[in-house]
Scaffold this active site. Structure first.
Site, PDB file in Angstrom:
ATOM      1  N   PHE A 190     -25.010  56.700   4.139  1.00  0.00           N
ATOM      2  CA  PHE A 190     -24.605  56.899   2.738  1.00  0.00           C
ATOM      3  C   PHE A 190     -25.539  57.894   2.064  1.00  0.00           C
ATOM      4  O   PHE A 190     -25.157  58.634   1.194  1.00  0.00           O
ATOM      5  CB  PHE A 190     -24.612  55.568   1.987  1.00  0.00           C
ATOM      6  CG  PHE A 190     -23.553  54.625   2.491  1.00  0.00           C
ATOM      7  CD1 PHE A 190     -22.208  54.896   2.268  1.00  0.00           C
ATOM      8  CD2 PHE A 190     -23.894  53.488   3.206  1.00  0.00           C
ATOM      9  CE1 PHE A 190     -21.232  54.048   2.738  1.00  0.00           C
ATOM     10  CE2 PHE A 190     -22.917  52.631   3.677  1.00  0.00           C
ATOM     11  CZ  PHE A 190     -21.585  52.911   3.451  1.00  0.00           C
ATOM     12  N   CYS A 191     -26.805  57.869   2.466  1.00  0.00           N
ATOM     13  CA  CYS A 191     -27.793  58.744   1.851  1.00  0.00           C
ATOM     14  C   CYS A 191     -28.831  59.115   2.889  1.00  0.00           C
ATOM     15  O   CYS A 191     -29.458  58.211   3.413  1.00  0.00           O
ATOM     16  CB  CYS A 191     -28.462  58.009   0.689  1.00  0.00           C
ATOM     17  SG  CYS A 191     -29.654  59.001  -0.191  1.00  0.00           S
ATOM     18  N   PRO A 192     -28.999  60.349   3.277  1.00  0.00           N
ATOM     19  CA  PRO A 192     -28.474  61.572   2.671  1.00  0.00           C
ATOM     20  C   PRO A 192     -26.996  61.848   2.920  1.00  0.00           C
ATOM     21  O   PRO A 192     -26.435  62.701   2.233  1.00  0.00           O
ATOM     22  CB  PRO A 192     -29.321  62.672   3.306  1.00  0.00           C
ATOM     23  CG  PRO A 192     -29.787  62.110   4.605  1.00  0.00           C
ATOM     24  CD  PRO A 192     -29.935  60.638   4.378  1.00  0.00           C
TER      25      PRO A 192
END
Ligand SMILES: Cc1cc2nc3c(=O)[nH]c(=O)nc-3n(C[C@H](O)[C@H](O)[C@H](O)COP(=O)(O)OP(=O)(O)OC[C@H]3O[C@@H](n4cnc5c(N)ncnc54)[C@H](O)[C@@H]3O)c2cc1C
Lengths: 377, 76
Positions: free
Chosen positions: B13-15
């Protein structure tokens, strides 16, 4: 059984203390030897740099003696590793000592890599080192107005930093009463203002309300310092009066030079955290190639999962749990408000509207961190 | 041309898959192909959109059991 941890930062310290507790009996009976090698006798609380850059924390608040944070069962040496001889289960250090291991954990972190972009180091302010944060604070204090461009390289540690510094700059200039002379211009590499979709959904109207301009799909290409122009890979050109960067990062040079992973990122199994092709070598924290946030909380949760597994390998000969990809990040939202994002491999975050309570908790955490590193929180 | 570089960004999801691709493209050679694996259906639109803006090329985009396989070629 010899367990060797290389790196005494967030991940290494939390893992070391976790193992020292879980394996206290084995260490006492000399069945287990737990050693930590680090590059510094100081432990550095990097999240404080964000506050240092706006004069809200002092450098001495960011450091503690590393030895004071460690459980007595850990044999700690300031002696950076220079060679990883993985086929021989050994590392060689700066002092010329060779350390054998049965289990190796690499937690050497990451470093800003400004050189990647021509003109960046010479022309941009950045707060990813103490020196950089102090220089940036001096620039901010003397800035009299104009366009402040925030520009972001990938990959970078602390995914919330681009948004946080933007909100904090807004407050800083407001307090200096020059906000009407300042144009804040935020850029971001992908097609929204943050990688987390829900965070971008929350932050975009906040930016609009504060008059912060933004441009997405903006990846730095070069800086023309003489004319104060930033150019992007996508063909855009931006004039700036003050350039603030969240630079791209690399793993440590020794990890890269020793061929452990391209750009210093060690390829590991996302669940077991062992290095690809090696059962007794693990990596945690920033230095892994996992596609998740390079954040202290990632290092923390990985350290807890790995601590449990290494202890169970010692006690029952097998691991007991997988790392689930958990990450937790506070997000400073300006005006003494903050929120947070919590997510893992399967569940995206759903940040709540920012509140003062969460901000004060984050401020308190800046002090509570030392208890967390000791494994008490 | 070198072997295809695979970027396993499932569950990121992140990055996120696009940021992973941008980071990896920088150290790839012109002409290299990179295949991104993504569990986020947004990748099927945001990766091609960025690839067009940045002047690279989409070679293939397909979905297989909830995982998007998007192959791009570095052009510059
Ligand atoms: C400005 C800023 C703000 C941040 N904000 C947040 C935040 O709000 N929340 C959050 O979760 N994270 C935040 N982070 C990120 C967080 O600090 C890092 O992700 C975290 O420190 C990574 O932990 P680590 O153990 O992988 O590496 P580090 O903590 O960097 O530790 C690396 C250790 O390895 C040692 N070392 C290096 N080379 C060698 C060698 N050759 N041999 C032996 N030892 C070596 C170093 O001395 C150090 O002790 C922020 C970072 C910055 C810079």
């Amino acid at each position: 059984m010899k367990i060797l941890i290389v790196g005494g930062g967030m991940g290494g310290t939390i893992l070391g203390n976790n193992l020292a507790r879980r394996l206290a009996q084995e260490i006492k009976a000399s069945k287990v030897q737990l050693t930590m090698l680090s590059a510094s006798d100081k432990h550095f609380y990097q999240p404080g740099l964000l506050y240092l850059a706006v004069g809200a924390m002092m450098p001495d608040e960011l450091y503690r003696d590393q030895a004071s944070l460690l459980e007595p069962g850990i044999d700690f040496h300031v002696d950076p590793v220079e060679e990883f001889l993985l086929d021989d289960n050994q590392v060689k250090t700066q002092s010329g000592t060779t350390y054998d291991y049965d289990i190796l954990v690499i937690a050497t972190g990451s470093r800003p890599y400004m050189e990647e972009i021509p003109g960046l180091a010479e022309n941009a302010e950045m707060f990813y080192t103490e020196e950089g944060a102090l220089k940036m604070l001096a620039r901010l204090r003397e800035f009299e107005g104009g366009r402040v461009v925030i520009t972001v390289g990938v990959p970078h540690k602390c995914p919330m930093a681009p948004l946080e510094i933007t909100f904090m700059l807004h407050d800083f200039f407001k307090e200096r009463d020059i906000l009407d002379k300042v144009e804040l211009y935020y850029t971001y590499p992908i097609g929204r203002i943050h990688s987390l979709e829900n965070v971008a959904k929350w932050a975009t109207p906040e930016f609009d309300q504060l008059g912060i301009k933004y441009e997405t799909f903006f990846n730095m290409k070069e800086i023309d310092g003489d004319n104060k122009i930033l150019r992007s890979e996508e063909g855009s050109e931006l004039e700036y009066d003050l350039l603030v960067t969240i630079p791209a990062h690399k793993g440590m040079e020794v990890v890269e030079n020793q061929g452990l992973g391209q750009n210093g990122w060690i390829p590991i199994d996302r669940l077991r955290l062992n290095m690809e092709g090696r059962d007794n070598v693990f990596a945690i924290g920033d230095t892994t190639n996992l596609p998740i946030s390079k954040a202290g909380s990632t290092a923390h949760f990985e350290a807890e999962a790995l601590g449990e597994n290494i202890a169970s390998m010692v006690k029952i000969g097998q691991s007991v749990r997988d790392y689930d990809g958990k990450v937790f990040c506070f997000i400073e939202a300006g005006k003494n408000r903050a929120t947070y994002a919590s997510f893992d491999y399967l569940n995206p975050p759903d940040p709540k509207p920012p509140t003062r309570t969460v901000h004060w908790f984050k401020v308190a955490y800046n002090q509570l961190y030392w208890a967390s590193a000791r494994g008490l929180l | 041309m070198a072997e295809k570089i695979v970027i396993d960004a499932r569950g990121s999801f992140c990055p996120g898959p696009l940021m992973e691709l941008i980071a990896k493209l920088k150290s790839a050679q012109v002409g290299d192909e990179l295949e991104v694996l993504s569990s986020d259906k947004g990748s099927a639109t945001d990766i091609p959109e960025w690839i067009a803006k940045a002047g690279h090329q989409i070679v293939e985009s397909r979905e297989e059991r909830g995982i998007w396989h998007i192959t791009v070629r570095k052009m510059k």
